[in-house]
Design a protein around this motif. Sequence first.
Motif, PDB file in Angstrom:
ATOM      1  N   GLU A 182     130.692  44.320 -20.518  1.00 32.85           N
ATOM      2  CA  GLU A 182     129.897  45.278 -21.247  1.00 32.85           C
ATOM      3  C   GLU A 182     130.749  46.011 -22.401  1.00 32.85           C
ATOM      4  O   GLU A 182     131.743  46.598 -22.219  1.00 32.85           O
ATOM      5  CB  GLU A 182     129.045  46.118 -20.643  1.00 32.85           C
ATOM      6  N   THR A 183     130.236  46.056 -23.624  1.00 39.25           N
ATOM      7  CA  THR A 183     130.862  46.653 -24.736  1.00 39.25           C
ATOM      8  C   THR A 183     129.858  47.423 -25.541  1.00 39.25           C
ATOM      9  O   THR A 183     128.516  47.140 -25.658  1.00 39.25           O
ATOM     10  CB  THR A 183     131.639  45.463 -25.801  1.00 39.25           C
ATOM     11  N   TYR A 184     130.436  48.347 -26.402  1.00 40.52           N
ATOM     12  CA  TYR A 184     129.577  49.410 -26.877  1.00 40.52           C
ATOM     13  C   TYR A 184     130.179  49.519 -28.572  1.00 40.52           C
ATOM     14  O   TYR A 184     131.405  49.397 -28.774  1.00 40.52           O
ATOM     15  CB  TYR A 184     129.580  50.806 -26.380  1.00 40.52           C
ATOM     16  N   ARG A 185     129.247  49.657 -29.442  1.00 40.28           N
ATOM     17  CA  ARG A 185     129.734  49.867 -30.760  1.00 40.28           C
ATOM     18  C   ARG A 185     128.610  50.836 -31.562  1.00 40.28           C
ATOM     19  O   ARG A 185     127.277  50.608 -31.004  1.00 40.28           O
ATOM     20  CB  ARG A 185     129.786  48.639 -31.490  1.00 40.28           C
ATOM     21  N   ARG A 203     133.535  61.937 -28.173  1.00 38.00           N
ATOM     22  CA  ARG A 203     134.499  60.980 -27.997  1.00 38.00           C
ATOM     23  C   ARG A 203     133.471  59.679 -27.691  1.00 38.00           C
ATOM     24  O   ARG A 203     132.480  59.587 -27.245  1.00 38.00           O
ATOM     25  CB  ARG A 203     135.396  61.195 -26.965  1.00 38.00           C
ATOM     26  N   PHE A 204     134.240  58.385 -28.142  1.00 35.06           N
ATOM     27  CA  PHE A 204     133.522  57.139 -28.071  1.00 35.06           C
ATOM     28  C   PHE A 204     134.501  56.160 -27.387  1.00 35.06           C
ATOM     29  O   PHE A 204     135.661  55.942 -28.056  1.00 35.06           O
ATOM     30  CB  PHE A 204     132.730  56.887 -29.281  1.00 35.06           C
ATOM     31  N   SER A 205     133.576  55.158 -26.616  1.00 36.34           N
ATOM     32  CA  SER A 205     134.693  54.156 -26.084  1.00 36.34           C
ATOM     33  C   SER A 205     134.138  52.912 -26.090  1.00 36.34           C
ATOM     34  O   SER A 205     132.713  52.901 -25.870  1.00 36.34           O
ATOM     35  CB  SER A 205     134.963  54.537 -24.590  1.00 36.34           C
ATOM     36  N   LYS A 206     134.817  51.856 -26.589  1.00 39.35           N
ATOM     37  CA  LYS A 206     133.900  50.503 -26.687  1.00 39.35           C
ATOM     38  C   LYS A 206     133.568  49.926 -25.394  1.00 39.35           C
ATOM     39  O   LYS A 206     132.857  49.243 -25.345  1.00 39.35           O
ATOM     40  CB  LYS A 206     135.191  49.665 -27.570  1.00 39.35           C
ATOM     41  N   LYS A 207     134.025  50.519 -24.350  1.00 41.33           N
ATOM     42  CA  LYS A 207     133.967  49.881 -22.927  1.00 41.33           C
ATOM     43  C   LYS A 207     132.938  50.791 -22.241  1.00 41.33           C
ATOM     44  O   LYS A 207     132.356  50.301 -21.226  1.00 41.33           O
ATOM     45  CB  LYS A 207     135.059  49.894 -22.086  1.00 41.33           C
ATOM     46  N   LEU A 208     132.866  52.124 -22.648  1.00 42.47           N
ATOM     47  CA  LEU A 208     132.208  53.223 -21.884  1.00 42.47           C
ATOM     48  C   LEU A 208     130.867  53.790 -22.674  1.00 42.47           C
ATOM     49  O   LEU A 208     130.014  54.244 -22.106  1.00 42.47           O
ATOM     50  CB  LEU A 208     133.030  54.086 -21.193  1.00 42.47           C
ATOM     51  N   GLY A 209     131.076  53.615 -23.876  1.00 43.65           N
ATOM     52  CA  GLY A 209     130.091  54.028 -24.668  1.00 43.65           C
ATOM     53  C   GLY A 209     130.470  55.641 -25.247  1.00 43.65           C
ATOM     54  O   GLY A 209     131.636  55.942 -25.311  1.00 43.65           O
ATOM     55  N   LEU A 210     129.255  56.449 -25.199  1.00 37.58           N
ATOM     56  CA  LEU A 210     129.539  58.010 -25.640  1.00 37.58           C
ATOM     57  C   LEU A 210     130.167  58.689 -24.331  1.00 37.58           C
ATOM     58  O   LEU A 210     129.511  58.399 -23.037  1.00 37.58           O
ATOM     59  CB  LEU A 210     128.401  58.358 -26.028  1.00 37.58           C
ATOM     60  N   VAL A 211     131.128  59.285 -24.283  1.00 36.81           N
ATOM     61  CA  VAL A 211     131.828  60.022 -23.148  1.00 36.81           C
ATOM     62  C   VAL A 211     131.945  61.572 -23.589  1.00 36.81           C
ATOM     63  O   VAL A 211     131.883  61.851 -24.777  1.00 36.81           O
ATOM     64  CB  VAL A 211     133.051  59.709 -22.759  1.00 36.81           C
ATOM     65  N   ASP A 212     132.426  62.312 -22.619  1.00 40.95           N
ATOM     66  CA  ASP A 212     132.644  63.726 -22.817  1.00 40.95           C
ATOM     67  C   ASP A 212     133.476  63.968 -23.736  1.00 40.95           C
ATOM     68  O   ASP A 212     134.518  63.150 -23.805  1.00 40.95           O
ATOM     69  CB  ASP A 212     132.911  64.445 -21.359  1.00 40.95           C
ATOM     70  N   GLY A 222     137.880  57.879 -24.255  1.00 36.22           N
ATOM     71  CA  GLY A 222     137.077  57.624 -25.580  1.00 36.22           C
ATOM     72  C   GLY A 222     137.820  58.265 -26.942  1.00 36.22           C
ATOM     73  O   GLY A 222     138.723  59.041 -26.599  1.00 36.22           O
ATOM     74  N   SER A 223     138.043  57.665 -27.895  1.00 40.16           N
ATOM     75  CA  SER A 223     138.524  58.040 -29.061  1.00 40.16           C
ATOM     76  C   SER A 223     137.733  59.137 -29.684  1.00 40.16           C
ATOM     77  O   SER A 223     136.460  59.315 -29.711  1.00 40.16           O
ATOM     78  CB  SER A 223     138.472  57.012 -30.333  1.00 40.16           C
ATOM     79  N   PRO A 224     138.341  60.185 -30.148  1.00 37.93           N
ATOM     80  CA  PRO A 224     137.625  61.392 -30.902  1.00 37.93           C
ATOM     81  C   PRO A 224     136.965  61.010 -32.028  1.00 37.93           C
ATOM     82  O   PRO A 224     137.527  60.351 -32.873  1.00 37.93           O
ATOM     83  CB  PRO A 224     138.879  62.432 -30.825  1.00 37.93           C
ATOM     84  N   TYR A 225     136.009  61.903 -32.325  1.00 36.07           N
ATOM     85  CA  TYR A 225     135.223  61.825 -33.400  1.00 36.07           C
ATOM     86  C   TYR A 225     135.241  63.362 -33.941  1.00 36.07           C
ATOM     87  O   TYR A 225     134.615  64.194 -33.103  1.00 36.07           O
ATOM     88  CB  TYR A 225     133.813  61.438 -33.465  1.00 36.07           C
TER      89      TYR A 225
END
Length: 347
Positions: free
Chosen positions: A69-72, A234-243, A249-252
């Motif tokens: 599963e991947t997210y974008r 934060r957003f992760s390609k493997k997990l989607g939107l995270v805390d 996740g990478s920060p926005y």
Amino acid sequence: MKKLLFTLLMIIPSFLYAQDIMEGTTYFLPKTVLKVNLLIEKTSITPGELHLYSERYLKKRDVATEASETYRIVSLKMRTESIPDTAKQFTARVDQKHSINSIKLNSEGIILAVNTDAKVPAPAQPFVPAPKKAPLNPHDYMNQDILASGSMAKMAELTAQEIIDIRESRSQLSKGQADFMPQDGAQLNLMLKNLQQQESALLQLFEGVTEKDTTEVELTYIPEQEVDRYILFRFSKKLGLVDRDDLAGSPYYISVKDEHVIPTNQAIAEEGKRSKDDANIFVNMPGKIKVTIQGKEAMTTLDTYAAQFGKCASLDNELFGKKLYTQLVYNPITGNIESINTDLVKK
């Protein structure tokens, strides 16, 4: 008895003063909030039953061998809404001394108009994903020989041969060289469509199935002051939107810059001119801000006015006195004057 009478005399003036409250309508001015809308696409890959034989029989090397599963982020947008500013609660005087006949509020008590009607902003429409097609079941398209095969290797061999036969039949139909050609174009298109569907279903046994689902996530941010690169999510390609504090996740980041621009308004009362009989009609004079959200995969910028970056002011009391009849429409997001119309009161 004298002591009781003295006590009552002390209470009555206080009671009368407490009852001398302002008659009118209580309202709020708005506070501007940011709504951040994310469209997030989830891609789910399920490997095919015969993926181990894809290179041998179909020369395919890049097929999925494991479920994943991947997210974008498909899109990142900002817009403004409003909430009641509890620090800006006022009561407009609706009495014989003032020419105020009506005050229109929204469901949260935010003032929208005075002495006229105003349209309530329509709520933002949520994202509605496109309807998905029913998935194909490869086993529905297997012939009797494939279904009767005694091993996965034999099933792969027969399925690959069936795919090759389907492609050849489609090619002959397209060239007009098939043994049994259809009577008209509509029938030809139907036959080609059926062959394409059979091939797609059988190919799933080797290539696997890829499904895409898009969902909308809405975040709310209330800018109160300038900020520089504050982590919004934060957003992760493997997990989607995270805390925000999940380092997976990478920060926005969100940045808010005060442009220090406040529109002028000649309807504002001069400082020190207000009296106890003022109509108590206040407006916001919003300040201009620039908001930027930036991350690894997306960036967006919004130039807007925000109520809390400006100041609050009272309108000139003469606008709502006995001589003038003023119709006032507010901007529902900032609390600024959207339109104002003044007429002389006919005696």
